[in-house]
Structures are given as structure tokens and as C-alpha cells.
Write a protein that holds these residues in place. Structure first.
Motif, mmCIF file in Angstrom:
data_model
loop_
_atom_site.group_PDB
_atom_site.id
_atom_site.type_symbol
_atom_site.label_atom_id
_atom_site.label_comp_id
_atom_site.label_asym_id
_atom_site.label_seq_id
_atom_site.Cartn_x
_atom_site.Cartn_y
_atom_site.Cartn_z
ATOM 1 N N PRO A 31 7.900 52.150 100.547
ATOM 2 C CA PRO A 31 8.197 50.900 99.831
ATOM 3 C C PRO A 31 7.883 51.004 98.348
ATOM 4 O O PRO A 31 6.937 51.683 97.934
ATOM 5 C CB PRO A 31 7.278 49.879 100.519
ATOM 6 N N GLY A 32 8.687 50.317 97.542
ATOM 7 C CA GLY A 32 8.415 50.232 96.120
ATOM 8 C C GLY A 32 7.362 49.176 95.830
ATOM 9 O O GLY A 32 7.008 48.365 96.693
ATOM 10 N N PRO A 33 6.838 49.152 94.632
ATOM 11 C CA PRO A 33 5.759 48.211 94.302
ATOM 12 C C PRO A 33 6.188 46.749 94.361
ATOM 13 O O PRO A 33 5.344 45.861 94.495
ATOM 14 C CB PRO A 33 5.371 48.623 92.873
ATOM 15 N N ASP A 34 7.488 46.485 94.292
ATOM 16 C CA ASP A 34 7.949 45.094 94.264
ATOM 17 C C ASP A 34 8.437 44.587 95.626
ATOM 18 O O ASP A 34 8.860 43.433 95.727
ATOM 19 C CB ASP A 34 9.096 44.944 93.243
ATOM 20 N N GLU A 35 8.378 45.429 96.647
ATOM 21 C CA GLU A 35 8.866 44.992 97.961
ATOM 22 C C GLU A 35 7.882 44.027 98.596
ATOM 23 O O GLU A 35 6.662 44.209 98.526
ATOM 24 C CB GLU A 35 9.099 46.199 98.869
#
Length: 618
Positions: A338-342
């Protein structure tokens, strides 16, 4: 209801062992054909030798020069040796490639095995299938596949040359060979049976040894070395007995072939000598035919050896096929983390029922609860209530036998496994650490993490003092299963490993049970901070951890008995009240006397059975 994750694949019969062997050999068919061609050329040079010898003898009888036949014989001998060595090397190299391919394929399959399949298997036996059984494919490839073809063709060519030389002596030779073939037909099935049992016993020995080495400390602490040693020795002796039985029948088969050649040689010598005496054939013809008989030993031994090796290889192939029939997860490409904004994930269990096997008692009897995205949820309950099984179902190590699990509003069965697991960070109860360096273990779940992110997580999980103390820092080897680390250090490594995955859902199964009070408090604060941005589920036995949770799920005997905050459950739910006044309180007792106000202690008092209300985050 979710699709059964543990369902067997549609039953279909396994291909015959020879088809499987051909499948393993197919990627190397060009090299095998070239090796077989070189083998045939080697056989042809050998077949030409008796004819050259016949010409030499006839030249001697006519007082003609023997230089030509001698040169031809010398060239044939040298060519036979050189081409034979080249063909042998090529076949051996190709056989090793076949073994490599089989090991890669089987290892890849075993790593995708479903956890339920591993529960029913012995790791030592599976290891034997990867190592011992695949090794047998080496000889099968060169002797059973190529040897049978080249030996068979050479045998036919030799018999044809013998028939061209003298049909009567050929008939005598064939009579002896047919008799030997009848004996071999009785022996070969026994070789197959004995070889299969020998391979099974090797797997049993590996399983017995893995059982002991995997729990060596427990064995030593229990003073059970002698008993476990006897058990391993019994398995080794059984393997020896089965292997000796197989070797006995192989020796009988091999000597039967050799005896047939010797009987054929003597019979041909007697009959051929009589024919020379009557003038039916010349001495040169008899010598050439005797050389053919002598040369016949090589292709016969090749064919017999191929049959015996096929019996050995078919037993190994059957064991490999058995391993590949175990339920496995589908092949899928790795998913990105996952990316930091998910956003964090929500979770819901709806009347979930589960048992580990058809003949095992149920673990869950209709478990129902909901966890919103973001925040901390604690699972509490007596041992055996099914708390850890909840985490196993979320990771899809198993599938429920009934009911529905939703992750982020979607049925869990609709998620691709790599994508689901990429969104989850999981710290197991025993916090396993793999052999290798500390850095390897931390980056196991996210090898692409940069140095800054790694160092930040090291500081967050209070591993920095450990890294500074280790002789090579993060690159220090931690030993087999992390034996160079303490239990608390292994737990911190497992937590750091999970945090490096940037999970949208973090599962902590008693992740701080082996930490001292100071480190436990620090990591408890870290988990609380993580819960502000992600969904955290914890199985906890410490009251200080439970009271930090936004919601508490109380489980008992495979059911959810209550859900609420600490304030809501104390006094309202009898089981939670009992746990809060007994189990949690006991778990909070300091382990060291100085922490309990003993000599040199700070004089802190134990936490009361029912603590003062705490502020719970919305």
C-alpha cells in the motif's frame, strides 16, 4: 459463504510416471537427442570392431598386410572412447538440468501450499521429496530414457549384425536371452515395490529428524535425547532395510543379465566350434561372432539398467506427484504494498463457522463482529476461544466452513490473495525470525524500503540499542530461527517487519507478551499511534493494552459474547469482568522483584483489579 480455500482440486488421475519423466525431460530434448546420437555413434564404432577384427584375421590367413585393419581398429577404439566420453558428459549435464528444473518446480509448488495442507504434512518428508526424490531423476534421465533408447537400438543393430554373420549362432544366443528375460520379468516388479518403500522410509527418517532438530531445546530440557535418538535410529534402520531389499533385487537383475551373456558366450563357443570343425563357417566368422556376443553385454546392461532405473524413478515420480496433489494457492503475481495515502481497511465477520478439518471439532460457532476502518480493536478471552483463528481467517490461511467475511466491504474471497496480504501486517504469536541477517528479517515483507524508513522503524520499535550492540549492526546474522536474539527482541523484530509493510490492517497476536515493562509500554504507545491512521487488531492479555482499545471483542468457546469499550464491559459482561479481575491483573504483575517494590525497586503498587476509567478515543 466464501469459496472453500481448502477445497481439493478436481480429481483427475495422475499421468503415468513415464509421461511425467518425459515432461521433465522435454525442455532439454535437444541436448538429450544429441547425447543419444553420440551414444548411437559410440555403439556403431563398437559394432564395427568385430568386423575389423574379422578382416584382420582373414588377412592373416591369406598372408596379406594387416596394417589397414589395424589402423581402422585403432581409429575405432579412439573414436569410441572420445565420442563416448563426450556423450556421457552431455547426458550427465542434461540430467543435472532435469533435476534442477524438477526441484525448482516442486519448491515453487510447496511454497504455495495452503496452510491446511502443511498442517497435515511432515516438513521433513516434504524436504526429502525435494532433495532425495528429485535426485533420482538424474539417473532416470540418462539411463531410463536415453539408455533404453540407445541401448535398445544398439541391441537391435547388434542382433542384426549377428544374424548377418551367422543365423544359427544368433538363434542360440536369442534362446539364452529369452530365458534371462523371463527371469527379469519376475524380478522387476519386486524392484519397483522395494524402491518405493525405500523412498518412503527416507521421507519418514527426514520427518523424524526434523521433528527433533526443530525442538532440540525442548528435547534437551526434557532429558529425552536417548529416546528421540532411538526413534531417529529406528527410522534410519527401516530406511536401510528397505534400501538393502531394493539393492538385493537390483543385484539379482544385474547378475542375471551378466550370467546370460556368459552362458551365451560359452554356448556360442561350443556350437560355433562344432560348426568350424564341420567347415560350415570359418574361424574369422566365429571370432567376429564371439566379439559380437561380448559386445552384446553393453546394450543388454543398458536396457536392464534402464528398466531398473525406471522402477526407481517411477517411485520417486509418484512421491513427487503426491506432493503436487496437495492443495495449493493459485499462482499470482506479487502485489505492490500500500501507498502512504491508501485508506485503512474495515472488517466484518458474519456468522462465521470454522473447523480445521472435517473430523476436528468446530473452532468458531457463528462469530459475528464489525471493525470500522481506523482505530484499535482488542480481542480477549480464555485460551482456546478462537482469537488467533480470527487472524488466520483474515489472512486466508484458511477459509470458513460457513458464514461471510468482508474486508473493506468486499467478500474476502473476491480479493486476490497477494493484494489482500500486501495490505496486511501480521505479527504471529511466536514472532518467528528467519536465518540470515537482522536486515534481511526486517526487510522480509518490504525489500524495497529505503534506509531512512528502515532506521525510523528501528527507532520506533526500540531496536536501536540492539543494533548498536551487535558487532555488525543490521548485517549481523541472527542464527537459526533467531536464536541469537531474546524472545522480546524477536517480537520487536516481528513488529518492525510488519510496520515496514505500511499495512492498511495490522494484526498483532500477543505481540508484546515477552517484552519487559519499559519496552512494552513504549511499543503500546507506538501501536496506539499507528491506530490513528490504520486499522489495528490485537489479541492481548495485558490490561494496559486492552484499555487503550477503541473497542473490545470478548470471545468464549468460539463465539463472541460481547463487544464494547472497557467501561461498557466491566460489570456488564461477566466473562470480561472475570478476566479483568484475574487474568489481566495477573498479566500485569511485574516479572522482576525490583519493579514490585522489592530491594532497589521503585515501590510502585500493582494496578488495581478494576482500574479507574480511561479516556477512549472516538
Amino acid at each position: 459463504m466464501d469459496t472453500q480455500h481448502d477445497a481439493q482440486r478436481p480429481e483427475k488421475p495422475d499421468p503415468a510416471p513415464w509421461r511425467t519423466l518425459l515432461d521433465h525431460a522435454r525442455p532439454h530434448r535437444r541436448a538429450l537427442l544429441l547425447g543419444a546420437l553420440l551414444g548411437l555413434v559410440t555403439g556403431a564404432t563398437g559394432l564395427a570392431l568385430p568386423l575389423a577384427a574379422k578382416a584382420l584375421i582373414e588377412n592373416l590367413g591369406r598372408d596379406e598386410s594387416i596394417a589397414g585393419p589395424l589402423v581402422v581398429m585403432t581409429a575405432l577404439v579412439v573414436a569410441n572412447a572420445v565420442i563416448g566420453a563426450l556423450g556421457g558428459y552431455l547426458l550427465r549435464r542434461t540430467a543435472e538440468s532435469v533435476v534442477l528444473g524438477a526441484r525448482r518446480a516442486l519448491t515453487s509448488y510447496l511454497l504455495r501450499l495452503r496452510i491446511s495442507a502443511m498442517d497435515r504434512s511432515e516438513p521433513g518428508d516434504l524436504m526429502a521429496r525435494v532433495t532425495s526424490d528429485t535426485t533420482l531423476l538424474r539417473e532416470v534421465t540418462t539411463e531410463a530414457l536415453v539408455g533404453f533408447c540407445t541401448g535398445g537400438l544398439t541391441l537391435v543393430a547388434t542382433l542384426a549384425m549377428m544374424g548377418w554373420t551367422d543365423p544359427v549362432l544368433l538363434a542360440v544366443t536369442l534362446g539364452v536371452i529369452v530365458l534371462a528375460g523371463t527371469v527379469l520379468g519376475v524380478i522387476v516388479p519386486r524392484i519397483n515395490k522395494a524402491t518405493k518403500r525405500a523412498q518412503e522410509s527416507v521421507g519418514a527418517m527426514g520427518a523424524a529428524l526434523e521433528r527433533v532438530l526443530g525442538s532440540l531445546r525442548t528435547v534437551k530440557a526434557s532429558g529425552a535425547e536417548a529416546r528421540e535418538e532411538a526413534a531417529v535410529h529406528r527410522a534410519a534402520e527401516d530406511s536401510w532395510r528397505q534400501s538393502v531389499r531394493a539393492a538385493k533385487w537390483e543385484a539379482v537383475a544385474g547378475n542375471t543379465a551378466g550370467l546370460a551373456i556368459q552362458v551365451a558366450f560359452l554356448t556360442v563357443l561350443a556350437v560355433g566350434g562344432a560348426r568350424v570343425a564341420t567347415g560350415a563357417i570359418g574361424v574369422g566368422t566365429l571370432v567376429a561372432f564371439l566379439l559380437f556376443v561380448f559386445y552384446l553385454m553393453s546394450p543388454i546392461q543398458q536396457v536392464v539398467g534402464a528398466v531398473m532405473q525406471y522402477q526407481t524413478g517411477s517411485a520417486a515420480v509418484l512421491r513427487i506427484q503426491e506432493a503436487q496433489r496437495l492443495p495449493a494457492e493459485p499462482v499470482a503475481a506479487p502485489a505492490e504494498l500500500p501507498g502512504p495515502d491508501e485508506a485503512p481497511l474495515s472488517l466484518a465477520f458474519d456468522q462465521v463457522r470454522f473447523r480445521y478439518a472435517d473430523d476436528a471439532p468446530p473452532v468458531h460457532h457463528g462469530v459475528t463482529f464489525r471493525v470500522p476502518a481506523r482505530g484499535m480493536t482488542a480481542f480477549v478471552g480464555p485460551s482456546g476461544a478462537g482469537k488467533t483463528t480470527v487472524f488466520s481467517l483474515i489472512e486466508r490461511f484458511y477459509d470458513p466452513t460457513d458464514g461471510r467475511i468482508e474486508v473493506d466491504g468486499r467478500p474476502i474471497g473476491d480479493w486476490e490473495l497477494p493484494r489482500l496480504r500486501a495490505a496486511i501486517g501480521y505479527v504471529e504469536q511466536d514472532a518467528p525470525v528467519l536465518s540470515g541477517s537482522l536486515r534481511d528479517n526486517l526487510l522480509l515483507g518490504n525489500p524495497a524500503a529505503d534506509e531512512d524508513e528502515l532506521q525510523r522503524v528501528v527507532r520506533t520499535t526500540r531496536l536501536a540499542p540492539l543494533v548498536e550492540r551487535l558487532p555488525e549492526g543490521l548485517d549481523t546474522l541472527v542464527g537459526h530461527r533467531g536464536t541469537k536474539l531474546s524472545g522480546g527482541e524477536r517480537q520487536r523484530v516481528a513488529i518492525a517487519r510488519a510496520l515496514l509493510r505500511r499495512p492498511r490492517l495490522l494484526l498483532l497476536d500477543e505481540a508484546t507478551s515477552q517484552l519487559d515493562a519499559v519496552n512494552e509500554a513504549a511499543l503500546r504507545d507506538t501501536v496506539a499511534e499507528v491506530a490513528r491512521t490504520t486499522t489495528v487488531l490485537v489479541v492481548a492479555h495485558r490490561l494496559s493494552t486492552v484499555t487503550l482499545a477503541d473497542r473490545i471483542v470478548v470471545m468464549d468457546a468460539g463465539r463472541v459474547s460481547a463487544v464494547g469499550t472497557h467501561q461498557e464491559l466491566v460489570g456488564r459482561d461477566p466473562l470480561y469482568t472475570e478476566l479483568a479481575t484475574t487474568q489481566f491483573l495477573t498479566a500485569e504483575h511485574p516479572e522482576h522483584p525490583e519493579e514490585a517494590g522489592g530491594p532497589g525497586g521503585r515501590g510502585e503498587q500493582p494496578e488495581p483489579a478494576v482500574p479507574a476509567p480511561v479516556t477512549v478515543r472516538p
